[in-house]
Each structure stands twice: as structure tokens, then as C-alpha cells.
Scaffold this motif. Sequence first.
Motif, PDB file in Angstrom:
ATOM      1  N   ARG A 189       0.844  -1.209   0.000  1.00 32.07           N
ATOM      2  CA  ARG A 189       0.000   0.000   0.000  1.00 32.07           C
ATOM      3  C   ARG A 189       0.873   1.250   0.000  1.00 32.07           C
ATOM      4  NH1 ARG A 189      -1.082   3.097   4.131  1.00 32.07           N
ATOM      5  NH2 ARG A 189      -0.642   1.462   5.643  1.00 32.07           N
ATOM      6  N   THR A 190       2.064   1.162   0.572  1.00 33.18           N
ATOM      7  CA  THR A 190       2.934   2.333   0.655  1.00 33.18           C
ATOM      8  C   THR A 190       3.748   2.548  -0.615  1.00 33.18           C
ATOM      9  OG1 THR A 190       4.517   0.905   1.735  1.00 33.18           O
ATOM     10  CG2 THR A 190       3.159   2.295   3.175  1.00 33.18           C
ATOM     11  N   ASN A 191       3.559   1.705  -1.636  1.00 33.11           N
ATOM     12  CA  ASN A 191       4.234   1.922  -2.924  1.00 33.11           C
ATOM     13  C   ASN A 191       3.858   3.317  -3.427  1.00 33.11           C
ATOM     14  OD1 ASN A 191       4.449   1.962  -5.896  1.00 33.11           O
ATOM     15  ND2 ASN A 191       5.036  -0.183  -5.680  1.00 33.11           N
ATOM     16  N   SER A 192       4.848   4.057  -3.922  1.00 33.60           N
ATOM     17  CA  SER A 192       4.574   5.454  -4.308  1.00 33.60           C
ATOM     18  C   SER A 192       3.551   5.540  -5.440  1.00 33.60           C
ATOM     19  CB  SER A 192       5.875   6.157  -4.691  1.00 33.60           C
ATOM     20  OG  SER A 192       6.446   5.442  -5.769  1.00 33.60           O
ATOM     21  N   GLY A 193       3.326   4.430  -6.144  1.00 33.53           N
ATOM     22  CA  GLY A 193       2.349   4.444  -7.239  1.00 33.53           C
ATOM     23  C   GLY A 193       0.916   4.172  -6.777  1.00 33.53           C
ATOM     24  N   VAL A 194       0.725   3.886  -5.485  1.00 32.53           N
ATOM     25  CA  VAL A 194      -0.633   3.554  -5.000  1.00 32.53           C
ATOM     26  C   VAL A 194      -1.254   4.779  -4.324  1.00 32.53           C
ATOM     27  CG1 VAL A 194      -1.957   2.124  -3.366  1.00 32.53           C
ATOM     28  CG2 VAL A 194      -0.082   1.112  -4.678  1.00 32.53           C
ATOM     29  N   ARG A 195      -2.454   5.131  -4.780  1.00 34.69           N
ATOM     30  CA  ARG A 195      -3.191   6.241  -4.159  1.00 34.69           C
ATOM     31  C   ARG A 195      -4.602   5.776  -3.835  1.00 34.69           C
ATOM     32  NH1 ARG A 195      -4.688  10.326  -7.228  1.00 34.69           N
ATOM     33  NH2 ARG A 195      -3.796   9.447  -9.116  1.00 34.69           N
ATOM     34  N   VAL A 196      -4.978   5.880  -2.578  1.00 38.50           N
ATOM     35  CA  VAL A 196      -6.348   5.512  -2.179  1.00 38.50           C
ATOM     36  C   VAL A 196      -7.198   6.773  -2.299  1.00 38.50           C
ATOM     37  CG1 VAL A 196      -7.806   4.573  -0.354  1.00 38.50           C
ATOM     38  CG2 VAL A 196      -5.442   3.799  -0.583  1.00 38.50           C
ATOM     39  N   HIS A 197      -8.353   6.601  -2.962  1.00 38.08           N
ATOM     40  CA  HIS A 197      -9.219   7.755  -3.212  1.00 38.08           C
ATOM     41  C   HIS A 197     -10.389   7.794  -2.260  1.00 38.08           C
ATOM     42  CE1 HIS A 197      -7.788   9.762  -6.721  1.00 38.08           C
ATOM     43  NE2 HIS A 197      -7.541   8.616  -7.314  1.00 38.08           N
ATOM     44  N   GLY A 198     -10.436   8.775  -1.401  1.00 38.48           N
ATOM     45  CA  GLY A 198     -11.610   8.982  -0.556  1.00 38.48           C
ATOM     46  C   GLY A 198     -11.797   7.876   0.457  1.00 38.48           C
ATOM     47  N   SER A 199     -12.977   7.861   1.056  1.00 37.70           N
ATOM     48  CA  SER A 199     -13.249   6.848   2.069  1.00 37.70           C
ATOM     49  C   SER A 199     -14.558   6.146   1.725  1.00 37.70           C
ATOM     50  CB  SER A 199     -13.329   7.503   3.447  1.00 37.70           C
ATOM     51  OG  SER A 199     -14.227   8.590   3.377  1.00 37.70           O
ATOM     52  N   PHE A 200     -14.801   5.063   2.412  1.00 35.96           N
ATOM     53  CA  PHE A 200     -16.008   4.268   2.132  1.00 35.96           C
ATOM     54  C   PHE A 200     -17.195   4.873   2.885  1.00 35.96           C
ATOM     55  CE2 PHE A 200     -18.786   0.625   3.314  1.00 35.96           C
ATOM     56  CZ  PHE A 200     -19.170   0.245   2.044  1.00 35.96           C
ATOM     57  N   ASP A 201     -18.289   5.070   2.197  1.00 37.78           N
ATOM     58  CA  ASP A 201     -19.512   5.562   2.852  1.00 37.78           C
ATOM     59  C   ASP A 201     -20.674   4.774   2.272  1.00 37.78           C
ATOM     60  OD1 ASP A 201     -21.362   6.938   4.279  1.00 37.78           O
ATOM     61  OD2 ASP A 201     -21.256   8.782   3.100  1.00 37.78           O
ATOM     62  N   GLY A 202     -20.853   3.561   2.777  1.00 34.66           N
ATOM     63  CA  GLY A 202     -21.853   2.664   2.196  1.00 34.66           C
ATOM     64  C   GLY A 202     -22.998   2.381   3.148  1.00 34.66           C
ATOM     65  N   LEU A 203     -23.949   1.641   2.653  1.00 29.75           N
ATOM     66  CA  LEU A 203     -25.143   1.285   3.431  1.00 29.75           C
ATOM     67  C   LEU A 203     -24.784   0.420   4.645  1.00 29.75           C
ATOM     68  CD1 LEU A 203     -28.375   1.137   3.393  1.00 29.75           C
ATOM     69  CD2 LEU A 203     -28.043  -1.068   2.270  1.00 29.75           C
ATOM     70  N   GLY A 204     -23.977  -0.582   4.410  1.00 30.94           N
ATOM     71  CA  GLY A 204     -23.627  -1.511   5.493  1.00 30.94           C
ATOM     72  C   GLY A 204     -22.130  -1.787   5.510  1.00 30.94           C
ATOM     73  N   LEU A 205     -21.710  -2.620   6.441  1.00 31.18           N
ATOM     74  CA  LEU A 205     -20.276  -2.913   6.627  1.00 31.18           C
ATOM     75  C   LEU A 205     -19.482  -1.616   6.595  1.00 31.18           C
ATOM     76  CD1 LEU A 205     -19.745  -6.123   4.428  1.00 31.18           C
ATOM     77  CD2 LEU A 205     -20.376  -5.975   6.836  1.00 31.18           C
ATOM     78  N   ARG A 206     -19.991  -0.624   7.328  1.00 32.81           N
ATOM     79  CA  ARG A 206     -19.508   0.743   7.149  1.00 32.81           C
ATOM     80  C   ARG A 206     -18.072   0.944   7.629  1.00 32.81           C
ATOM     81  NH1 ARG A 206     -22.080   4.936   6.146  1.00 32.81           N
ATOM     82  NH2 ARG A 206     -21.419   6.065   8.004  1.00 32.81           N
ATOM     83  N   GLY A 207     -17.543  -0.029   8.386  1.00 31.08           N
ATOM     84  CA  GLY A 207     -16.169   0.115   8.849  1.00 31.08           C
ATOM     85  C   GLY A 207     -15.162  -0.647   8.011  1.00 31.08           C
ATOM     86  N   ASN A 208     -15.605  -1.219   6.877  1.00 32.17           N
ATOM     87  CA  ASN A 208     -14.670  -2.122   6.173  1.00 32.17           C
ATOM     88  C   ASN A 208     -13.659  -1.397   5.277  1.00 32.17           C
ATOM     89  OD1 ASN A 208     -15.328  -3.453   3.037  1.00 32.17           O
ATOM     90  ND2 ASN A 208     -16.673  -1.885   3.858  1.00 32.17           N
ATOM     91  N   ASP A 209     -13.791  -0.075   5.168  1.00 40.16           N
ATOM     92  CA  ASP A 209     -12.786   0.733   4.461  1.00 40.16           C
ATOM     93  C   ASP A 209     -12.561   0.241   3.035  1.00 40.16           C
ATOM     94  OD1 ASP A 209     -10.706   2.567   3.956  1.00 40.16           O
ATOM     95  OD2 ASP A 209      -9.187   1.272   4.863  1.00 40.16           O
ATOM     96  N   SER A 210     -13.664  -0.023   2.343  1.00 36.56           N
ATOM     97  CA  SER A 210     -13.539  -0.541   0.975  1.00 36.56           C
ATOM     98  C   SER A 210     -13.555   0.636  -0.008  1.00 36.56           C
ATOM     99  CB  SER A 210     -14.687  -1.505   0.690  1.00 36.56           C
ATOM    100  OG  SER A 210     -14.470  -2.113  -0.550  1.00 36.56           O
TER     101      SER A 210
END
Length: 388
Positions: A189-210
Motif C-alpha cells: 500500500r505504501t508503494n509510491s504508485g498507489v493512491r487511495v481515493h476517498g473513504s467508504f460511505d456505504g449502506l452496510g459494513l460501514r467500517g470495512n474501508d472498501s
Amino acid sequence: MPHVYGLQSAQAEFQKRAAALASGELNAHAADVDAKGRFPHESLDALARKGFLGLSVPEQFGGAGQGPRVFAAVAEELAQGCGSTAMIFVMHVAAAQAIAASTTLARKDEVLRSIAAGTHLTTLAFSEKGSRSQFWAPVSALVNDNGAFVASAEKSWVTSAHHADSYVSSAQKPGAASPLESTLYLIDRTNSGVRVHGSFDGLGLRGNDSAPAVIERASVAQDDLITPLGEGAAAMLQVVLPWFNVGTAAMANGLCRAATAATAAHLQHTGFAHTGTSLRDLPTLRARLADMSVRTEQARAFLGYALGEIEHPSDATPLLVLQTRLASIEAALDVTELAMKACGGAAFSRQLPVERIFRDARAGWVMAPTADHLRDFVGRALTGLPLF
Ligand SMILES: Cc1cc2nc3c(=O)[nH]c(=O)nc-3n(C[C@H](O)[C@H](O)[C@H](O)COP(=O)(O)OP(=O)(O)OC[C@H]3O[C@@H](n4cnc5c(N)ncnc54)[C@H](O)[C@@H]3O)c2cc1C
């Protein structure tokens, strides 16, 4: 009474420890994790401390070496405490199995040892913006680069996206003639080419950070390949999919059990002051609860049967592995809907955990292979058609 997943007594110890963790640490934070849509740090720390991150890592790397039976029993227990934690755990175990099966990944031993030690969380980064739920057909492709590769991809959903140490990712091999000519590779995940966009805001499993993650011109060495070039689809379907299906079926069964237990308790302990009767005195509500219990136990029994097949595979095993996930995710939808009806306004509000379980249960249906995919695959298998 023997456990429905056929656990021997030593195996049942894992299930009991998972149940204690679920009713303690996981349950204590589940409502807050859901309300805030935050990662369940406390629960993941507890899982790591108690050795559950290495549950299915082979013993030679320091893991507990447990197979699908114990994995299912543990995932089912965890889901009763916190659906988001169970999801993160299931993706971690499925990804770790891809790593464990690798014959090409140079740092396989090191990664598996850190997973077993509880210091490495991994996950699956299969779904892509271009091919959506059809994860078996990545549109991203590795490009040859002086004996190594360059990877660029728009991954649409990565569980634990901000928190996993590594992603088990997929791409077409260089010059592939079809998306099925794919490859799996491990990327930090710390590879300089990896960028995570935003956060998860879903109906359920709201803590799964998908969250979606973009891989931008990331360098991938030959040593980072989890499968040989072109053998990604086989690993996805033969290694990852069985573990994913078992894990998500067990998770769904755990959600069914949680909904059934919460409903039974509510019917038993809530009543009408003006008549002196309980909710359980209403035959309609008792009938709903009975249906919930039967559906739950049917799904669990099916998974128990499929687990036996996985241990002694036959030609029927792949079909059963698809069917058991379908049976469980459909049961979870129906059982949690019945729970909402049986508990009424108390469920609709947040007085009970039922509405959270209802929302969490809906994720399994849309996760690939979705219920639609599974029906199509099962129908194809039964009529002698190829899956793809
Ligand atoms: C909580 C959660 C966590 C997730 N975590 C991960 C993860 O860690 N890693 C990962 O790779 N992915 C993950 N996913 C993504 C998931 O596996 C699916 O890829 C995603 O939910 C698909 O959504 P979509 O809108 O792109 O579906 P679409 O592909 O747009 O599907 C829309 C509808 O069409 C149906 N459909 C699509 N194709 C077919 C077909 N061939 N036959 C019949 N019906 C079809 C689907 O069943 C669905 O009902 C996660 C999803 C959720 C909800």
C-alpha cells in the motif's frame, strides 16, 4: 452437540476463542464503527494479538495452519460481533491464501511470517472501474519494462484500502489476447504508485474501508508476481474464490444468527403493559422467528456439507462452493428482513442492533461473484455450459 461445520475438539477451541472475541471486543465497538464509518482498529488489534490473522497460514511460517472448516466457524462468530471486522478478516484470509499458494513470489516466506505474527494485514484488489463486478476480467494490463513491469489500474473497491499493508492485485499479462490471461501480483500500500481515493460511505459494513485505489505507473518486479504470467484467472477461481465463498457464506450465516438471537431476545423481553402480554405471545411473530431460524440452519448445514466436499474434493465440489455462497447470502437477506418485521419500530430505530445487521447483510449480495453471477454460474454448470 457436534458443530455444524464438523469441527474436531481442537478445532472448536478456535471457534470458542473467536466467539469470546466477538461478544467482547468486537461487539463493544460495532455500533460506533458503524455510526462513524470508521475502521475497527480495536477489533483488528485484538484479532492480531490473539493470532487470528495467521489462522490459515501454514504452520511452517508460524501460522495456525487451519483449513476452511475452522476459517468458516471463526468468520461466522466474528460476524455476530461486528460485520465490518468479519469482512476485513475474510478478505485478509482469502488474499493470504493466494500468497501461500504462490510459486513465484520471492518474499512469500517473509510476508506469511509477518501475517502469522499479526503485523501484516493484506486484502484483495480485484474489482476494477472498467470491468466492475466481473473481477475475473481485469482491464488493467502489466507492461514490460526491462525485465520488470509497470502496473496502472483503477481498482474500484479495496477492503481495508487505507490500512492493509499489501494488496493482492490482478492485471492482464503483457500482450494478453483476453482479460482472462491475467496475473496476480503483490503491491505494498505504501508503494509510491498507489493512491487511495476517498473513504467508504456505504449502506452496510460501514467500517470495512472498501475504497477505490489507483495504481499509477507502479513498478512491479518479477519477484512480486504471485502467479506466473497468464495464470491469474486460475488462481482467482481455484484458490481465492473457494476461500472467499466459504468466508462470505459463513459471514452471512453469522449475521443470520445475530439477527435471530436479537429477535428472540426482543420478543421474549418486550411486552404490552395494558394486556400484560409479551411480543412472544403473538403467533405471527413466533412464526417469523421460526422461519428465520430454519433458514439460518439450512444455510449453515449446506455450508457444513460443502466444507466436507472441499476436504474430499470431487467433480461436484466447485458447484457446491458456488451454491453454498448463494444459499447463505440469500438467507441473510431474507432472515434480516424477517427480523426487521418481527421487531417492528424497535428494529427500525437504533434501539436494537437489527437494523445494522440488516444493512450489513446486504453487502454479500452485491459482492462479486454477486448473487446474479452465482445463479448464472450454477445454471451454466448444471446445463454443461462453460462458466465463461
Ligand atoms: C462492502 C464491499 C466490499 C468490497 N470489497 C472488495 C475488495 O476488497 N476487493 C475487490 O476486488 N472488490 C471488492 N468489492 C467489490 C465487489 O466485489 C463488486 O465488484 C462490486 O460490488 C460490484 O459493484 P458494481 O456496481 O460495479 O456492479 P456491476 O458490475 O455494475 O453490477 C450491477 C448489477 O449487474 C449484475 N451483473 C453484472 N454482471 C453480470 C453478469 N455477468 N451476469 C448477471 N448479472 C450481472 C450484478 O449482479 C449487479 O446486480 C466490495 C464490495 C462491497 C459492497
